[in-house]
Write a protein that holds these residues in place. Structure first.
Motif, mmCIF file in Angstrom:
data_model
loop_
_atom_site.group_PDB
_atom_site.id
_atom_site.type_symbol
_atom_site.label_atom_id
_atom_site.label_comp_id
_atom_site.label_asym_id
_atom_site.label_seq_id
_atom_site.Cartn_x
_atom_site.Cartn_y
_atom_site.Cartn_z
ATOM 1 N N TYR A 95 0.271 -1.521 -0.281
ATOM 2 C CA TYR A 95 -0.214 0.026 0.172
ATOM 3 C C TYR A 95 0.693 1.467 -0.013
ATOM 4 N N ALA A 97 0.647 5.089 1.225
ATOM 5 C CA ALA A 97 -0.082 6.364 1.821
ATOM 6 C C ALA A 97 1.064 7.727 1.846
ATOM 7 N N SER A 107 0.315 3.220 11.336
ATOM 8 C CA SER A 107 -0.218 3.472 10.124
ATOM 9 C C SER A 107 -0.917 4.289 10.385
ATOM 10 N N PHE A 110 -0.488 7.962 8.598
ATOM 11 C CA PHE A 110 -1.258 8.260 7.032
ATOM 12 C C PHE A 110 -2.386 8.222 7.051
ATOM 13 N N SER A 112 -4.170 9.287 3.818
ATOM 14 C CA SER A 112 -4.283 8.446 2.556
ATOM 15 C C SER A 112 -3.961 7.371 2.096
ATOM 16 N N TRP A 113 -4.425 6.262 1.766
ATOM 17 C CA TRP A 113 -4.087 5.304 1.002
ATOM 18 C C TRP A 113 -4.691 4.743 -0.137
#
Length: 123
Positions: A95, A97, A107, A110, A112-113
């Motif tokens: 992914y 991000a 994670s 962050f 936006s993915w």
């Protein structure tokens, strides 16, 4: 928020290479630290690597140092992950991000993915 689209995953033999790409929709791409994470079946998502705003600084997890390289092309709103000497344990969904701050491996930091791209390394 920024929309992210990954590509470049696939099936490769151990010792092989792949290059992942992640294209961002926003003109504000240069505002963000960009990172790569991965999640293997039955495991938690883990940090892989990240790169600062202008591409001059990077950090990565120990298991990929010397094998994976993160880079970015701000003119193309794109971040890359060059993966060499791949191992079966690198098999995961990868992914892309985006984060506002540099230095985090969490994670939650962050915002936006992307949707993820599958990388499978056969032995």
């Amino acid at each position: 928020q920024v929309q992210l689209v990954e590509s470049g995953g696939g099936l490769v033999q151990a010792g092989g290479s792949l290059r992942l790409s992640c294209v961002a929709s926003a003109r504000t791409f240069t505002w963000y630290t960009m990172g790569w994470f991965r999640q293997a079946p039955g495991k938690e998502r883990e940090f892989v690597a990240a790169i600062g705003l202008n591409g001059g600084s990077t950090y990565s997890t120990d298991s990929v140092k010397g094998r994976f390289t993160i880079s970015r092309d701000n003119a193309k709103n794109t971040v890359y992950l060059q993966m060499n000497s791949l191992k079966p344990e690198d098999t995961a969904v990868y992914y892309c991000a985006a984060a506002f701050e540099y230095g985090s491996r969490r994670s939650d930091d962050f915002h936006s993915w992307g949707q993820g791209t599958q990388v499978t390394v056969s032995s």
